[in-house]
Design a protein around this motif. Structure first.
Motif, PDB file in Angstrom:
ATOM      1  N   MET A 136       0.749  -1.200   0.016  1.00 20.88           N
ATOM      2  CA  MET A 136      -0.015  -0.053   0.067  1.00 20.88           C
ATOM      3  C   MET A 136       1.019   1.401   0.047  1.00 20.88           C
ATOM      4  SD  MET A 136      -2.929  -1.285   2.866  1.00 20.88           S
ATOM      5  CE  MET A 136      -3.595   0.258   3.213  1.00 20.88           C
ATOM      6  N   PHE A 137       1.875   1.250   0.643  1.00 25.57           N
ATOM      7  CA  PHE A 137       2.987   2.353   0.791  1.00 25.57           C
ATOM      8  C   PHE A 137       3.472   2.727  -0.458  1.00 25.57           C
ATOM      9  CE2 PHE A 137       7.241   4.123   1.464  1.00 25.57           C
ATOM     10  CZ  PHE A 137       6.817   5.195   1.952  1.00 25.57           C
ATOM     11  N   ILE A 138       3.984   1.501  -0.988  1.00 30.43           N
ATOM     12  CA  ILE A 138       4.578   1.538  -2.398  1.00 30.43           C
ATOM     13  C   ILE A 138       3.773   1.896  -3.456  1.00 30.43           C
ATOM     14  CG2 ILE A 138       5.570   0.243  -4.486  1.00 30.43           C
ATOM     15  CD1 ILE A 138       6.698  -1.641  -2.325  1.00 30.43           C
ATOM     16  N   LEU A 139       2.284   1.716  -3.526  1.00 28.34           N
ATOM     17  CA  LEU A 139       1.292   2.263  -4.329  1.00 28.34           C
ATOM     18  C   LEU A 139       1.195   3.754  -4.274  1.00 28.34           C
ATOM     19  CD1 LEU A 139      -1.395  -0.392  -4.606  1.00 28.34           C
ATOM     20  CD2 LEU A 139       0.466  -0.041  -6.273  1.00 28.34           C
ATOM     21  N   ASN A 140       1.038   4.233  -2.912  1.00 23.98           N
ATOM     22  CA  ASN A 140       0.794   5.646  -2.743  1.00 23.98           C
ATOM     23  C   ASN A 140       2.115   6.372  -2.968  1.00 23.98           C
ATOM     24  OD1 ASN A 140      -0.652   7.532  -0.783  1.00 23.98           O
ATOM     25  ND2 ASN A 140       1.511   7.692   0.028  1.00 23.98           N
ATOM     26  N   GLU A 141       3.492   5.698  -2.844  1.00 26.39           N
ATOM     27  CA  GLU A 141       4.527   6.483  -3.366  1.00 26.39           C
ATOM     28  C   GLU A 141       4.607   6.694  -4.743  1.00 26.39           C
ATOM     29  OE1 GLU A 141       8.916   7.102  -4.487  1.00 26.39           O
ATOM     30  OE2 GLU A 141       7.451   5.490  -4.843  1.00 26.39           O
ATOM     31  N   GLN A 142       4.080   5.612  -5.671  1.00 24.45           N
ATOM     32  CA  GLN A 142       4.175   5.933  -6.855  1.00 24.45           C
ATOM     33  C   GLN A 142       3.320   6.956  -7.481  1.00 24.45           C
ATOM     34  OE1 GLN A 142       3.322   1.759  -8.526  1.00 24.45           O
ATOM     35  NE2 GLN A 142       5.540   1.052  -8.326  1.00 24.45           N
ATOM     36  N   ALA A 143       2.084   6.826  -6.739  1.00 19.38           N
ATOM     37  CA  ALA A 143       1.064   7.897  -7.238  1.00 19.38           C
ATOM     38  C   ALA A 143       1.435   9.172  -6.759  1.00 19.38           C
ATOM     39  CB  ALA A 143      -0.169   7.640  -6.226  1.00 19.38           C
ATOM     40  N   TYR A 144       2.344   9.646  -5.700  1.00 19.12           N
ATOM     41  CA  TYR A 144       2.498  11.087  -5.113  1.00 19.12           C
ATOM     42  C   TYR A 144       4.172  11.408  -5.751  1.00 19.12           C
ATOM     43  CZ  TYR A 144      -1.960  11.136  -2.948  1.00 19.12           C
ATOM     44  OH  TYR A 144      -3.208  11.410  -2.532  1.00 19.12           O
ATOM     45  N   ARG A 145       4.672  10.566  -6.347  1.00 19.83           N
ATOM     46  CA  ARG A 145       6.153  10.772  -6.725  1.00 19.83           C
ATOM     47  C   ARG A 145       6.263  10.765  -8.303  1.00 19.83           C
ATOM     48  NH1 ARG A 145       9.719  12.117  -3.021  1.00 19.83           N
ATOM     49  NH2 ARG A 145       8.752  10.882  -1.438  1.00 19.83           N
ATOM     50  N   ASP A 146       6.959  11.707  -8.675  1.00 20.85           N
ATOM     51  CA  ASP A 146       7.483  12.136 -10.203  1.00 20.85           C
ATOM     52  C   ASP A 146       8.461  10.768 -10.353  1.00 20.85           C
ATOM     53  OD1 ASP A 146       7.958  13.310 -12.730  1.00 20.85           O
ATOM     54  OD2 ASP A 146       9.762  13.937 -11.862  1.00 20.85           O
ATOM     55  N   SER A 147       7.982  10.240 -11.579  1.00 22.00           N
ATOM     56  CA  SER A 147       8.950   8.898 -11.806  1.00 22.00           C
ATOM     57  C   SER A 147      10.460   9.349 -12.479  1.00 22.00           C
ATOM     58  CB  SER A 147       8.261   8.248 -12.942  1.00 22.00           C
ATOM     59  OG  SER A 147       7.865   8.889 -13.847  1.00 22.00           O
ATOM     60  N   LEU A 206      11.173  13.639  -7.292  1.00 22.55           N
ATOM     61  CA  LEU A 206      10.440  14.673  -6.208  1.00 22.55           C
ATOM     62  C   LEU A 206       9.021  14.465  -6.380  1.00 22.55           C
ATOM     63  CD1 LEU A 206      12.337  17.904  -7.731  1.00 22.55           C
ATOM     64  CD2 LEU A 206      13.033  16.395  -5.651  1.00 22.55           C
ATOM     65  N   GLU A 207       8.432  14.917  -5.291  1.00 24.84           N
ATOM     66  CA  GLU A 207       6.835  14.889  -5.153  1.00 24.84           C
ATOM     67  C   GLU A 207       6.238  15.456  -6.585  1.00 24.84           C
ATOM     68  OE1 GLU A 207       4.864  15.930  -1.365  1.00 24.84           O
ATOM     69  OE2 GLU A 207       7.035  16.287  -0.868  1.00 24.84           O
ATOM     70  N   ASN A 208       5.098  14.996  -7.027  1.00 21.39           N
ATOM     71  CA  ASN A 208       4.181  15.565  -8.141  1.00 21.39           C
ATOM     72  C   ASN A 208       3.260  16.416  -7.877  1.00 21.39           C
ATOM     73  OD1 ASN A 208       2.401  13.843  -7.370  1.00 21.39           O
ATOM     74  ND2 ASN A 208       2.943  12.051  -8.781  1.00 21.39           N
ATOM     75  N   ARG A 209       2.817  16.863  -8.998  1.00 22.73           N
ATOM     76  CA  ARG A 209       1.436  17.931  -8.991  1.00 22.73           C
ATOM     77  C   ARG A 209       0.365  17.105  -7.955  1.00 22.73           C
ATOM     78  NH1 ARG A 209      -0.774  22.262 -11.553  1.00 22.73           N
ATOM     79  NH2 ARG A 209       1.233  22.287 -12.953  1.00 22.73           N
ATOM     80  N   LEU A 210       0.159  15.925  -8.209  1.00 27.39           N
ATOM     81  CA  LEU A 210      -0.997  15.345  -7.339  1.00 27.39           C
ATOM     82  C   LEU A 210      -0.646  15.453  -5.883  1.00 27.39           C
ATOM     83  CD1 LEU A 210      -3.570  13.562  -7.000  1.00 27.39           C
ATOM     84  CD2 LEU A 210      -2.025  11.779  -7.416  1.00 27.39           C
TER      85      LEU A 210
END
Length: 376
Positions: free
Chosen positions: A215-226, A230-234
């Motif tokens: 769950m943490f990895i999925l959340n990190e993928q959603a809020y992280r610029d690949s 860095l963090e992303n716009r979301l």
């Protein structure tokens, strides 16, 4: 019936592991090494749960015709067990290095030596008294070399925790909790199962931890610029919607934009453009080392830095350091173009109703600076 009651939690955990493994296999980018390692950890944990279940079901005089299968199941289970914390270290290392130019190096020969020792002990158990012993009546017993497995496992756990502590500055606070729990909870579970063999705590607890880790990895993928890490716009939108307005009195926003980025893309290609973005993101990380910050890539060549509980002088000092870092990079890199940027700085005032207004003020200041440089 007592045997079924003993393994029913293993069966439930196995079903849960199958569901998570299937979801992860189809939703994670399997080209990334860290994701491959995580999938292997999930798969081996599931396999170990199944092997432990079969080991209990095959134990006892009534199952004596299957004594060979009983031995093979235990050999495979004992051989796999320490591989999982070993893969846990590899996952932690890849996680820390995922956005770094240079990967952390390790002596894998030294790291795999305990696995070889454990494997030899497991193989010796087939005909002798190694890690375990299956009696003539098909009853499982701990062998004279049984101590090897928990010793090796605790060595891996200890080193993993040391690794995390040593590189704690490269982990976020939530990452520190997740990664530490991944080793601390199983270590406690091992102790419980060593003392009370009928309590199957090790692999069930690890399965639950892996669910939370996924769950943490999925959340990190959603809020992280690949691209940059860095963090992303979301992430910014989530922060803006949930920020406590009372904290805005200590908030500064720095809006940054790479100058002439379109020219870099057009003349040198998009791969070079991506490289410029990654370099600039690295320079942001190196320059803004203060606490209570968020480094965000809004998209394209636009970046945003949110700084809480900072004095304006500290923020301005970070910006000046960034300017110096960019100049140093331009001198050393010898690129056919110069990396340049414009920025705007804005802070909270009583007239501000929301964080978006601060962002707009910073954006206007950045745009004014960019316009003033045109033709320079």
């Amino acid at each position: 019936m007592n045997v079924l009651l003993q393994v029913q939690i293993n069966i439930v955990s196995s079903i849960l592991a199958v569901i998570i493994l299937g979801h992860a296999y189809f939703n994670m980018n399997r080209k990334k090494i860290r994701n491959k390692i995580f999938l292997w950890i999930l798969a081996l944990t599931l396999l170990t749960l199944i092997l432990e279940t079969f080991s209990i079901l095959l134990d006892g005089p009534e199952m004596r015709p299957y004594i060979t299968l009983h031995k093979l199941v235990n050999i495979l289970g004992f051989s796999i067990a320490p591989v999982i914390p070993f893969l846990g270290y590899m996952f932690s290392k890849e996680w820390v290095s995922r956005y770094q130019k240079e990967k952390i190096k390790s002596n894998y020969l030294l790291f795999t030596l305990p696995l070889v020792i454990n494997l030899i002990g497991a193989l010796l158990s087939y005909k002798g008294n190694g890690l375990f012993h299956i009696t003539g009546t098909n009853t499982y017993e701990r062998g004279t070399l049984f101590f090897i497995l928990p010793t090796i496992t605790y060595i891996y756990f200890s080193y993993n925790l040391y690794f995390i502590y040593k590189l704690r500055r490269k982990f976020s606070s939530s990452e520190l909790v997740i990664f530490s729990t991944f080793y601390i909870v199983p270590a406690i579970s091992i102790y419980i199962q060593l003392e009370y063999a009928s309590y199957l705590t090790i692999w069930n607890s690890l399965t639950i931890i892996l669910v939370f880790a996924y769950m943490f990895i999925l959340n990190e993928q959603a809020y992280r610029d690949s691209l940059t890490g860095l963090e992303n716009r979301l992430s910014y939108e989530h922060y803006a919607q949930n920020i406590n307005k009372k904290r805005l009195q200590k908030l500064f926003i720095v809006y940054l934009d790479i100058d002439e980025f379109k020219m870099i893309n057009d003349q040198f290609g998009h791969l070079e453009g991506d490289e410029a973005i990654k370099i600039f993101a690295d320079l942001l990380v190196e320059s803004f080392r203060v606490k209570h910050k968020r480094l965000i890539r809004l998209g394209g060549d636009e970046f945003l830095i949110l700084l809480n509980a900072q004095k304006q002088e500290q923020v301005e000092a970070c910006i000046q350091l960034l300017i110096q870092q960019v100049e140093t990079y331009n001198t050393r890199a010898m690129k056919p173009y110069r990396l340049k940027f414009s920025f705007g700085l804005a802070g909270y005032t009583k007239a501000v109703d929301c964080i978006h207004q601060i962002l707009e003020t910073a954006d206007q200041a950045m745009y004014a600076q960019k316009q003033s440089r045109k033709g320079y």
